[in-house]
Write a protein that holds these residues in place. Structure first.
Motif, mmCIF file in Angstrom:
data_model
loop_
_atom_site.group_PDB
_atom_site.id
_atom_site.type_symbol
_atom_site.label_atom_id
_atom_site.label_comp_id
_atom_site.label_asym_id
_atom_site.label_seq_id
_atom_site.Cartn_x
_atom_site.Cartn_y
_atom_site.Cartn_z
ATOM 1 N N SER A 78 0.829 -1.346 -0.144
ATOM 2 C CA SER A 78 -0.012 0.053 -0.047
ATOM 3 C C SER A 78 0.983 1.107 -0.046
ATOM 4 O O SER A 78 0.513 2.275 -0.719
ATOM 5 C CB SER A 78 -1.027 -0.135 1.244
ATOM 6 N N ILE A 79 1.846 1.168 0.829
ATOM 7 C CA ILE A 79 2.882 2.390 0.571
ATOM 8 C C ILE A 79 3.749 2.439 -0.767
ATOM 9 O O ILE A 79 3.572 3.766 -1.197
ATOM 10 C CB ILE A 79 3.914 2.148 1.556
ATOM 11 N N LEU A 80 4.030 1.502 -1.334
ATOM 12 C CA LEU A 80 4.365 1.423 -2.693
ATOM 13 C C LEU A 80 3.426 2.140 -3.655
ATOM 14 O O LEU A 80 3.895 2.691 -4.721
ATOM 15 C CB LEU A 80 4.969 0.191 -3.230
ATOM 16 N N ALA A 82 0.789 3.950 -3.191
ATOM 17 C CA ALA A 82 0.562 5.440 -2.809
ATOM 18 C C ALA A 82 1.777 6.191 -3.291
ATOM 19 O O ALA A 82 1.251 7.480 -3.903
ATOM 20 C CB ALA A 82 0.209 5.612 -1.277
ATOM 21 N N ALA A 83 2.869 5.970 -3.037
ATOM 22 C CA ALA A 83 3.967 6.537 -3.564
ATOM 23 C C ALA A 83 3.781 6.728 -4.971
ATOM 24 O O ALA A 83 4.193 7.896 -5.779
ATOM 25 C CB ALA A 83 5.124 5.943 -3.008
ATOM 26 N N THR A 84 3.504 5.375 -5.778
ATOM 27 C CA THR A 84 3.452 5.503 -7.033
ATOM 28 C C THR A 84 2.381 6.389 -7.698
ATOM 29 O O THR A 84 2.668 7.212 -8.785
ATOM 30 C CB THR A 84 3.232 4.134 -7.702
ATOM 31 N N PHE A 86 1.030 8.877 -5.994
ATOM 32 C CA PHE A 86 1.418 10.556 -5.692
ATOM 33 C C PHE A 86 2.386 10.869 -6.855
ATOM 34 O O PHE A 86 2.182 11.951 -7.395
ATOM 35 C CB PHE A 86 1.900 10.328 -4.365
ATOM 36 N N SER A 87 3.376 10.035 -7.302
ATOM 37 C CA SER A 87 4.302 10.774 -8.126
ATOM 38 C C SER A 87 3.555 10.677 -9.314
ATOM 39 O O SER A 87 4.100 11.623 -10.294
ATOM 40 C CB SER A 87 5.652 9.599 -8.115
ATOM 41 N N HIS A 90 1.670 13.815 -9.452
ATOM 42 C CA HIS A 90 2.564 14.940 -9.351
ATOM 43 C C HIS A 90 3.019 15.235 -10.929
ATOM 44 O O HIS A 90 2.835 16.437 -11.309
ATOM 45 C CB HIS A 90 3.520 14.847 -8.362
#
Length: 104
Positions: A78-80, A82-84, A86-87, A90
């Motif tokens: 889930s962290i990976l 969310a980071a993907t 978000f990037s 962006h």
């Protein structure tokens, strides 16, 4: 209009994952305490009393360890994710700003 819905959905998913983590780790701690207490009761006194051990202790231990690994894997994924996301979000914003400045 779609962005606020995605943000709300992401917030709800994050809260659900957080509550799952809290509940799981509380259960894991309670199981660990119960198992330790049962082993201490069994080994106290002059003789070992197998009746004092938790029933299906080995199966419960395997389930607890497997659940812990699954929860940690879910957290990492889930962290990976969310980071993907978000990037990517962006990068899309930057591309929109550049295309708007080029057309103006």
């Amino acid at each position: 209009m779609l962005v606020p819905i995605r943000k709300a959905f992401a917030t709800i998913v994050a809260l659900v994952l957080l509550s799952m983590n809290i509940c799981f780790f509380m259960f894991y701690a309670l199981w660990q305490n119960a198992d330790s207490a049962a082993i201490s009761r069994m080994e106290s006194g002059s003789a070992v009393q197998p009746g004092q051990v938790l029933e299906n202790a080995n199966l419960m231990w395997g389930a607890a360890q497997g659940s812990l690994l699954a929860m940690l894997a879910l957290d990492i994924l889930s962290i990976l994710f969310a980071a993907t996301a978000f990037s990517a979000f962006h990068r899309n914003d930057i591309a929109e700003v550049k295309s708007a400045s080029l057309s103006a």
